[in-house]
Design a protein around this motif. Structure first.
Motif, mmCIF file in Angstrom:
data_model
loop_
_atom_site.group_PDB
_atom_site.id
_atom_site.type_symbol
_atom_site.label_atom_id
_atom_site.label_comp_id
_atom_site.label_asym_id
_atom_site.label_seq_id
_atom_site.Cartn_x
_atom_site.Cartn_y
_atom_site.Cartn_z
ATOM 1 N N PRO A 1 74.907 -29.481 -42.183
ATOM 2 C CA PRO A 1 73.093 -28.777 -41.744
ATOM 3 C C PRO A 1 74.023 -28.741 -39.881
ATOM 4 O O PRO A 1 73.329 -27.839 -38.953
ATOM 5 C CB PRO A 1 72.214 -29.804 -41.696
ATOM 6 N N SER B 1 76.192 -26.554 -38.645
ATOM 7 C CA SER B 1 75.683 -25.258 -38.860
ATOM 8 C C SER B 1 74.263 -24.997 -38.321
ATOM 9 O O SER B 1 74.257 -23.737 -38.097
ATOM 10 C CB SER B 1 75.447 -24.714 -40.227
ATOM 11 N N GLY B 2 73.804 -25.415 -37.144
ATOM 12 C CA GLY B 2 73.175 -25.635 -36.093
ATOM 13 C C GLY B 2 73.746 -25.148 -35.206
ATOM 14 O O GLY B 2 73.199 -24.427 -34.481
ATOM 15 N N ALA C 1 71.040 -23.512 -40.893
ATOM 16 C CA ALA C 1 70.926 -24.855 -41.128
ATOM 17 C C ALA C 1 70.421 -25.538 -42.053
ATOM 18 O O ALA C 1 70.522 -26.985 -42.402
ATOM 19 C CB ALA C 1 71.358 -24.887 -39.529
ATOM 20 N N THR D 1 68.385 -31.634 -36.827
ATOM 21 C CA THR D 1 68.487 -30.457 -36.236
ATOM 22 C C THR D 1 68.880 -29.380 -35.847
ATOM 23 O O THR D 1 68.960 -29.246 -34.631
ATOM 24 C CB THR D 1 68.810 -29.335 -37.928
ATOM 25 N N CYS E 1 72.451 -23.908 -30.909
ATOM 26 C CA CYS E 1 72.062 -22.806 -31.454
ATOM 27 C C CYS E 1 73.199 -22.348 -30.687
ATOM 28 O O CYS E 1 72.842 -21.489 -29.750
ATOM 29 C CB CYS E 1 71.562 -22.327 -32.258
#
Length: 707
Positions: free
Chosen positions: A395, A398-399, A406, A426, A431
């Motif tokens: 996560p 992915s953030g 995420a 997160t 981003c």
């Protein structure tokens, strides 16, 4: 034959190549959404099979080692497969099997088989098995398992046509043979199954057993039905834990002789030499962290080194395009709305497509190569010191793309405590929507010089911002862990995928999909914000805007027309609804070095972070302060501080803004998804409060120290 689309479900263990096969089958004919009734992300697509008039709809179910879920994502699998009325219930299931780890992968197949849904096996990763001195016979497997087995290589596309033919053949069978159950119930289980089948009108023994074991996870069962099943469990003294253990043992007893016949070993079965050699370095307790840091540094260097030319070209082209539209449209309100409002706002995000594309492409390469799993392993020990575990890395990384998906990936974390902590921190990972803000502000105040002839100072600053976000996430997790009680112990288990050369087609597709989603989703928000902002900036209360214009014309009668136009535009904007609101919040943001114009952009960016740059471009376009300056970067660099007369975006202001956006809550969409994942407003409000306090304090400190 069934009319309409054929539905095929893709099922498999994590890292078995399921997603790669999904991409190979569907190509660009994909879409994402949510499964009906839940927030779990759904990937679906279509493809054609020669000889079938109708197209095939392929649904990629969440990866799982067994039909018994360990996380929220995995509950979707049986919620669909146990419910024929579900819109995604498949006509055929394709079970993707890793040939290099056949015994464990076949456990899931035997469970799926016992559900009675027509099934095909896609035997993948035969090349990996061969590198481990293993030869797997698809014919032997098909004979023993009683289902078609297609040899494939999902990465190269080899065998895909055989898989499609197997799907067609299985679908075409009109009379299904009797199910060969791999698990045979015994004793009290038989009586329980028969009663469940009678009450719920079921015709499959194993589905009836799943009603008993998983009824609390089935969304299609109402509370009275669940209560009745609890009564049946008590009536027959059914021990679920004992059943799961005995069932797994019984299945492996059936699987072992099948594997021994189908798999031949030509020597010692161990990971390939290069896998062992690379793992000894990438998983090293010192070198592993150093290499990971270098990989991240190279990514952010590449964003500036490779994207600058394209970004500058798009920026200049967008400015020329807007000027052309302004010149061909009749003068008036519509012209101003389209050029100064909508197009200027959207241009503020389009220019950053190269950076976004490079970021997503490089992250995709890390995932495809197998390196991302190694990152999870080396980071697990570090994460645990802050209340998280290795699975929290996914996560967090992915953030870097987007916090919304995420946060949804935290469902793979089995510990509720660690899942909540991961959700709360997160948003601190910067981003892709923040990337336009970072790049434009860095370009304004950081020189593009080289360090050691290799590293760009701008790239180093960008790396520092992302690293600062990671430090903030870990520090916040540790601080929050002191106040959130831990109620269970956690564990971290992960299957290490083999190293693979990334497929350029898959990387390109991932980049295309991510950029398309980014541009389209951002474009919708920007268009809406731009229209609203243009209206608020073009109109004001009473006659304030007209009075301000008359005052400027009176005071600047001897000035040039260009100076008068700029002053009129600025005066009208300041007295508009947007200007009045900006002045209202200006006392709060003044200590950070911001004026009322920046305040408008700050508030607009709560809809979506990428709106900030577009909003600033729209504001300065409307104000007329930089009428002769075409690009977004130049508009910002030419803005004057009304108090000092000097440059508005000084080093102190730019770094203050950078600190604010490193730590501020991402956007309203993030708040919404945290609300959905935590089932209430308590944690989203706590998250919003602590992140805004952290952002304000950091921005204040940066401005005061650098002023």
């Amino acid at each position: 034959m069934k009319q309409g689309n054929i539905k095929v479900a893709l099922v498999g263990n994590p890292n078995a190549g399921k997603s790669t096969l999904f991409n190979a089958l569907t190509g660009l004919r994909q879409k994402t959404g949510n499964f009906p009734g839940v927030t779990v992300e759904k990937k679906s697509g279509t493809f054609r099979i020669s000889g079938l008039e109708t197209q095939v709809t392929l649904v990629d179910l969440p990866g799982t080692y067994s039909i018994y879920p360990k996380s929220r994502d995995e509950t979707v699998v049986m919620d669909i497969l146990a419910n024929p009325a579900h819109p995604d219930f498949p006509d055929v299931i394709v079970v993707v099997v890793d040939a290099s780890n056949l015994q464990r992968n076949l456990l899931l197949f035997t469970e799926i088989n016992d559900l009675g849904i027509p099934t095909v096996i896609a035997l993948n990763m035969l090349d990996v098995a061969l590198s481990m001195n293993l030869t797997v016979s698809a014919v032997q497997l098909a004979m023993q398992l009683g289902v078609p087995v297609a040899r494939i290589n999902a990465r190269t596309g080899e065998g895909i046509n055989h898989l499609q033919e197997a799907i067609k053949q299985v679908f075409a069978i009109k009379e299904r043979p009797a199910i060969q159950y791999f698990y045979q119930p015994k004793g009290v289980e038989i009586e329980l199954i028969n009663e469940v089948k009678h009450i719920y009108n079921l015709d499959n023994d194993y589905v009836a057993l799943q009603y008993v074991c998983q009824h609390d996870n089935f969304s299609f069962l109402q509370q009275p039905a669940r209560t009745k099943l609890d009564e049946l469990i008590e009536k027959y003294s059914f021990d679920e834990h004992h059943f799961l253990v005995s069932e797994t043992i019984a299945r492996y007893d059936k699987i072992k002789p099948i594997v021994s016949k189908a798999v031949k070993s030509a020597g010692v079965t161990e990971p390939p030499y290069w896998t062992r050699k690379l793992d000894s370095i990438l998983l090293h307790r010192v070198w592993g962290y150093i290499i990971f840091a270098m990989v991240l540094l190279l990514i952010f260097q590449a964003i500036f080194a490779w994207a600058t030319f394209l970004s500058d070209f798009l920026d200049a082209s967008a400015a020329q395009g807007i000027e052309w539209v302004k010149s061909v449209l009749p003068e008036g309100v519509l012209n101003d709305l389209i050029t100064d409002g909508i197009l200027t706002g959207i241009a503020g995000i389009i220019v950053f497509v190269p950076q976004i594309a490079i970021l997503f492409a490089l992250v995709s390469i890390l995932e495809e190569s197998g390196y991302m799993a190694r990152v999870m392993v080396i980071m697990d020990k570090l994460m645990r010191r802050f209340g998280l575990n290795g699975r929290s890395v996914v996560p967090l990384i992915s953030g870097v793309a987007c916090a919304v998906p995420a946060i949804m990936t935290t469902r793979s974390i089995s510990s509720r405590y660690e899942r909540l902590l991961t959700i709360l921190v997160t948003p601190l990972m910067s981003c892709s929507a923040r990337l336009p803000i970072y790049t434009i502000l860095i370009a304004l105040v950081v020189p593009s010089t080289q360090v050691l002839g290799v590293f760009s100072v701008q790239g180093l600053v960008l790396f520092g911002l992302y690293f600062l976000g990671l430090i903030g996430a870990l520090g916040s997790a540790w601080l929050l862990s002191l106040f959130i009680p831990r109620k269970e112990r956690s564990y971290f288990m992960l299957e290490m995928p083999s190293y693979k050369l990334p497929r350029l087609g898959h990387v390109g597709f991932a980049m295309y999909e991510s950029v398309k989603s980014f541009v389209l989703e951002a474009g919708k928000v920007i268009m809406a914000i731009s229209i609203i902002l243009w209206v608020l900036a073009s109109y004001g209360p009473g006659d304030r805007m007209q009075d301000a214009e008359n005052k400027v014309l009176t005071e600047m009668g001897a000035a040039s027309q260009e100076q008068i136009d700029a002053a009129v535009g600025s005066a009208r904007l300041e007295n508009s609804y947007a200007g009045q609101f900006g002045h209202f919040i200006e006392p709060v943001i003044k200590p950070l070095g911001y004026d009322w114009k920046i305040g408008i952009a700050l508030l607009a960016s709560f809809a979506a972070r990428e709106v900030f740059v577009g909003t600033m471009a729209t504001i300065y376009s409307i104000s007329g302060d930089s009428e002769d300056v075409p690009t977004v970067k130049q508009r910002l660099s030419q803005e004057k501080n009304p108090d000092t007369g000097g440059q508005m975006f000084t080093t102190a202001v730019c770094y203050s803004l950078l600190m604010f956006y490193v730590f501020a809550m991402m956007c309203m969409s993030t708040i919404a998804v945290v609300y959905r994942e935590t089932h209430g407003w308590k944690w989203p409000l706590i998250q919003l409060a602590y992140l805004m306090a952290l952002a304000y304090a950091s921005a204040f400190a940066a401005y005061q120290l650098l002023s």
